[in-house]
Design a protein around this motif. Structure first.
Motif, mmCIF file in Angstrom:
data_model
loop_
_atom_site.group_PDB
_atom_site.id
_atom_site.type_symbol
_atom_site.label_atom_id
_atom_site.label_comp_id
_atom_site.label_asym_id
_atom_site.label_seq_id
_atom_site.Cartn_x
_atom_site.Cartn_y
_atom_site.Cartn_z
ATOM 1 N N VAL A 286 12.889 9.546 -3.859
ATOM 2 C CA VAL A 286 12.162 10.011 -2.803
ATOM 3 C C VAL A 286 12.906 10.559 -1.458
ATOM 4 C CG1 VAL A 286 11.595 7.695 -1.560
ATOM 5 C CG2 VAL A 286 10.001 9.426 -1.355
ATOM 6 N N LYS A 287 14.171 9.941 -1.282
ATOM 7 C CA LYS A 287 14.918 10.149 -0.185
ATOM 8 C C LYS A 287 15.318 11.845 -0.238
ATOM 9 C CE LYS A 287 16.585 5.649 0.121
ATOM 10 N NZ LYS A 287 17.972 4.750 0.104
ATOM 11 N N THR A 288 15.432 12.068 -1.766
ATOM 12 C CA THR A 288 15.927 13.625 -1.671
ATOM 13 C C THR A 288 15.151 14.736 -2.152
ATOM 14 O OG1 THR A 288 16.740 13.266 -3.852
ATOM 15 C CG2 THR A 288 18.319 12.836 -2.092
ATOM 16 N N GLY A 323 8.451 8.338 4.845
ATOM 17 C CA GLY A 323 7.955 8.905 5.947
ATOM 18 C C GLY A 323 8.885 10.279 6.414
ATOM 19 N N ALA A 324 10.386 10.107 6.361
ATOM 20 C CA ALA A 324 11.222 10.904 6.535
ATOM 21 C C ALA A 324 11.035 12.202 5.874
ATOM 22 C CB ALA A 324 12.823 10.348 6.984
ATOM 23 N N GLY A 350 6.055 6.143 10.362
ATOM 24 C CA GLY A 350 6.465 7.158 11.663
ATOM 25 C C GLY A 350 5.244 8.211 11.558
ATOM 26 N N LEU A 351 4.074 7.945 10.886
ATOM 27 C CA LEU A 351 3.099 9.004 10.878
ATOM 28 C C LEU A 351 2.005 8.911 12.111
ATOM 29 C CD1 LEU A 351 2.066 9.050 7.198
ATOM 30 C CD2 LEU A 351 3.556 10.784 8.582
ATOM 31 N N THR A 352 2.557 8.972 13.250
ATOM 32 C CA THR A 352 1.943 8.796 14.511
ATOM 33 C C THR A 352 0.574 9.630 14.513
ATOM 34 O OG1 THR A 352 3.016 10.234 15.579
ATOM 35 C CG2 THR A 352 3.831 8.145 15.729
ATOM 36 N N GLY A 353 -0.543 9.102 14.735
ATOM 37 C CA GLY A 353 -1.665 9.757 14.892
ATOM 38 C C GLY A 353 -2.550 9.998 13.790
ATOM 39 N N SER A 371 -3.277 12.304 7.126
ATOM 40 C CA SER A 371 -2.436 13.014 8.337
ATOM 41 C C SER A 371 -2.197 14.167 7.938
ATOM 42 C CB SER A 371 -1.297 12.077 8.697
ATOM 43 O OG SER A 371 -0.607 12.622 9.851
ATOM 44 N N PRO A 372 -2.159 15.303 8.865
ATOM 45 C CA PRO A 372 -1.367 16.593 8.700
ATOM 46 C C PRO A 372 0.206 16.327 8.783
ATOM 47 C CG PRO A 372 -2.503 16.525 10.611
ATOM 48 C CD PRO A 372 -2.959 15.351 10.129
ATOM 49 N N LEU A 373 0.946 17.082 8.172
ATOM 50 C CA LEU A 373 2.256 16.892 8.368
ATOM 51 C C LEU A 373 2.977 18.352 9.192
ATOM 52 C CD1 LEU A 373 3.222 15.543 4.990
ATOM 53 C CD2 LEU A 373 3.357 14.466 7.178
#
Length: 373
Positions: A286-288, A323-324, A350-353, A371-373
């Protein structure tokens, strides 16, 4: 002309999925009315069959047989005796009875005896709860609310998450009804790309593929109503044929799944094959991860909780990495995540809102983050 016969149903939803079930039933023109634990549906005779075969987010479909005042045990016994059970029970065998009482002057423990006397079944068995996955026998439900008793019959049998394709599960299985419910809550209609970066045994992707193909979830299984005395096989087969004819042969949009576990990907491929769908599956960290294609769509995932998979101490780092990646690689997409109701993990994403909806997965309190990104 007299009006056509009508049915009143209660379609049961897992906690938190009532809005998804309401939206789904409304889309099929079933006129739902949301209540705690599910939705009430009203329609022509046979609606219970259509609800069972079509609804992706329902756990069970109960057919209401009748209601009456039951201020005491005597009135309860008389009311139960007056019910017409002939269309669902031929008098042979021993049905099970589930009792739910709220603010009733009749003790829940007295209902089983009253029903045994009313129906002439000395060995009436008491059912556990609606979450029992019992595909055999007749199950009736007596619900006492104040002075009123409502009696229903389970038309589903085994819980409706059992679609028939998932003969293998990962280490932390996700019920098909919950997966479909999260997709509905996220506004997924099958017309946009769907990506699962931690796909496990492929449940989100297969449910999304069936939505994209307009394939009903109940076409490959049996139901309790098929054992009712009034069951008409020809009418049922005609309904199944009509529903089957609506399905497309392939999904309308691309679906891709990724996982670091090669064994999980093998399970996902076999489950997809049994479901009649082809998924693009790839072993990736998932990191890459990068977004497949340029058209944005929906990212959906059920990351590990630490209850069944992995070690709890590793989870915040994994959630930060997820999240990143979402923010780096999936700009313009939407995301729907099923995560444990633990503030430290939700903050790590880190998905604020993000919109947060309470649900349960395997009895664990969880959150659906949208959430939208």
């Amino acid at each position: 002309m007299p009006p056509p016969p009508t049915e009143q149903l209660f379609a049961v939803a897992a906690p938190g999925l009532e809005p998804a079930l309401e939206a789904e039933a409304e889309a099929w023109g079933m006129r739902p009315r949301r209540e705690e634990g599910g939705v009430v549906l009203e329609g022509p005779a046979g609606l219970h069959q259509e609800a069972n075969v079509r609804l992706r987010t329902a756990s069970r479909v109960l057919l209401r047989l009748g209601g009456f005042r039951a201020p005491d045990v005597g009135a309860l016994t008389r009311g139960l005796a007056a019910l017409d059970l002939g269309r669902v029970w031929n008098g042979t065998g021993t049905p099970r009875l589930l009792v739910a009482a709220h603010r009733s002057r009749v003790p829940a423990g007295a209902v089983l005896g009253a029903a045994a006397r009313a129906w002439g079944v000395p060995g009436l068995a008491r059912a556990g709860d609606l979450e029992e996955d019992d595909a055999e026998g007749l199950t009736l439900l007596a619900r006492l609310e104040g002075d009123t008793c409502t009696v229903s019959v389970d038309t589903s049998g085994g819980l409706l998450y059992r679609r028939g394709y998932r003969q293998e599960v990962g280490r932390a299985p996700l019920r098909e009804t919950l997966a479909a419910g999260l997709l509905v809550l996220a506004g997924y209609d099958g017309g946009e790309p769907l990506v699962d970066p931690m796909c496990g045994s492929g449940t989100f992707l297969i449910e999304g593929a069936w939505m994209s193909m307009r394939r009903a979830p109940g076409l490959e299984r049996r139901f309790a109503f098929e054992r009712f005395p009034g069951f008409a096989p020809a009418a049922w087969e005609a309904l199944r044929a009509r529903v089957q004819a609506e399905a497309l042969s392939t999904p309308r949009a691309a679906l891709a799944g990724f996982d670091l576990n090669a064994g999980a990907l093998g399970t996902a491929r076999r489950n997809a094959r049994r479901a009649g769908v082809t998924l693009a599956l790839e072993r990736r960290d998932v990191k890459t991860l990068e977004a497949p294609g340029k058209t944005p769509g929906l990212v959906v995932a059920n990351p590990p909780y630490g209850k069944r998979v992995g070690e709890g101490g590793e989870l915040p780092d994994l959630y930060r990495a997820l999240g990143a990646t979402l923010k780096r690689a999936f700009g313009g997409w939407r995301v729907a995540l099923l995560v444990p109701d633990e503030a430290v993990l939700i903050r790590a994403l880190g998905l604020t809102g993000a919109r947060s909806l309470p649900v349960r997965n395997g009895g664990l309190p969880c959150r659906c983050l949208l959430s939208p990104l």
